[in-house]
Scaffold this motif. Structure first.
Motif, PDB file in Angstrom:
ATOM      1  N   ASN A  24      -4.412 -64.557  54.361  1.00  0.00           N
ATOM      2  CA  ASN A  24      -4.637 -65.634  53.389  1.00  0.00           C
ATOM      3  C   ASN A  24      -6.104 -66.036  53.303  1.00  0.00           C
ATOM      4  O   ASN A  24      -6.535 -66.603  52.295  1.00  0.00           O
ATOM      5  N   GLU A  25      -6.860 -65.721  54.373  1.00  0.00           N
ATOM      6  CA  GLU A  25      -8.300 -66.002  54.372  1.00  0.00           C
ATOM      7  C   GLU A  25      -9.094 -64.885  53.693  1.00  0.00           C
ATOM      8  O   GLU A  25     -10.316 -64.963  53.592  1.00  0.00           O
ATOM      9  N   ASP A 213      -4.239 -71.393  62.617  1.00  0.00           N
ATOM     10  CA  ASP A 213      -5.308 -72.166  61.972  1.00  0.00           C
ATOM     11  C   ASP A 213      -6.543 -72.249  62.867  1.00  0.00           C
ATOM     12  O   ASP A 213      -7.684 -72.226  62.374  1.00  0.00           O
ATOM     13  N   CYS A 216      -8.338 -68.905  62.628  1.00  0.00           N
ATOM     14  CA  CYS A 216      -9.090 -68.816  61.373  1.00  0.00           C
ATOM     15  C   CYS A 216     -10.385 -69.618  61.442  1.00  0.00           C
ATOM     16  O   CYS A 216     -11.447 -69.164  60.980  1.00  0.00           O
ATOM     17  N   ARG A 220     -14.668 -67.885  61.098  1.00  0.00           N
ATOM     18  CA  ARG A 220     -15.518 -68.136  59.930  1.00  0.00           C
ATOM     19  C   ARG A 220     -17.003 -68.057  60.276  1.00  0.00           C
ATOM     20  O   ARG A 220     -17.413 -68.312  61.401  1.00  0.00           O
TER      21      ARG A 220
END
Length: 242
Positions: A24-25, A213, A216, A220
């Motif tokens: 999804n990222e 989460d 993720c 980043r």
């Protein structure tokens, strides 16, 4: 070129949540599994994430698997070392196989999966490595000397590797989940599970998505100053300095 991530133990439980969250990222994700073909194909069918089967405790299998993934998807920039097993027993009754199987899958896999990727990450001056340890690697757990030792080793591995690669744009961090609502935890006897939940200050089990989460966040570009960190995601059940 798309960003490529490998997630070991990536077709069930916490690993499946991580793999889906990374997809999804915007990642092209390779979810690695060891044995349950039916569950792996079910996972692939539900989300389209590619699945790859190999034993993370086998160095040669990992090297070959990484080459296959990179041939299919491109250079890997993110590795999530999530694969783990339990073979519980009190040490005075533990068989050597119980010890060695857990060490191979939970700790040797750190080297086996990272070694084939780290040089190319260093050449590109970028990489994200997230290792999944456990609350029991921080505090220990009766009946899990093998598991606790391996997961504590993951913490030491993380801290050393982070120092080695910080100047190469590679971050290496570790998440220590508490008790999460997975099939493994669901298999715990009901009375034991009740006592576990009672010991968690937030009053519930964690969710796989909460671990995902956190992964993720750590992958980043904006979190490039976070490396060598040990992040507890356990509802306050165990609070440690690191």
């Amino acid at each position: 070129m798309s960003r490529v991530a490998i997630v070991t133990g990536g077709t069930r439980g916490i690993g499946a949540s991580i793999a889906t969250a990374l997809q999804n990222e915007g990642y092209a994700v390779a979810a690695v599994y060891a044995g349950n073909d039916e569950k792996a194909q079910e996972f692939h069918g539900s989300c389209g994430i590619r699945v790859y089967k190999w034993d993370v405790g086998d160095h040669q299998a990992c090297a070959e698997g990484v080459r296959k993934v990179e041939g299919d998807l491109g250079p890997v920039c993110t590795l999530v070392n999530n694969a783990g097993i339990t073979r519980d027993g009190m040490l005075h009754k533990m068989a050597v196989e119980q010890w060695s199987e857990v060490m191979r899958t939970n700790l040797d896999s750190m080297f086996n999966m990272t070694r084939p990727l780290i040089e190319s990450m260093r050449e590109r001056n970028f990489g994200r490595i997230v290792n999944i340890s456990s609350i029991n690697g921080q505090k220990g757990q009766m009946g899990q000397t093998n598991y606790s030792a391996a997961k504590a080793g993951v913490i030491g591995f993380t801290k050393a590797l982070a120092q080695e690669n910080a100047r190469k744009g590679i971050t290496v961090n570790c998440i220590c989940p508490g008790y999460v609502d997975t099939d493994m935890v669901a298999a715990v006897p009901p009375k034991v599970l009740e006592s576990i939940i009672a010991s968690i200050p937030v009053g519930r089990l964690g969710k796989g998505q909460e671990i995902a989460d956190t992964v993720c966040f750590l992958t980043r570009r904006e979190t490039a100053f976070i490396t060598g960190s040990i992040i507890a995601v356990n509802g306050g059940q165990y609070i440690a300095n690191g």
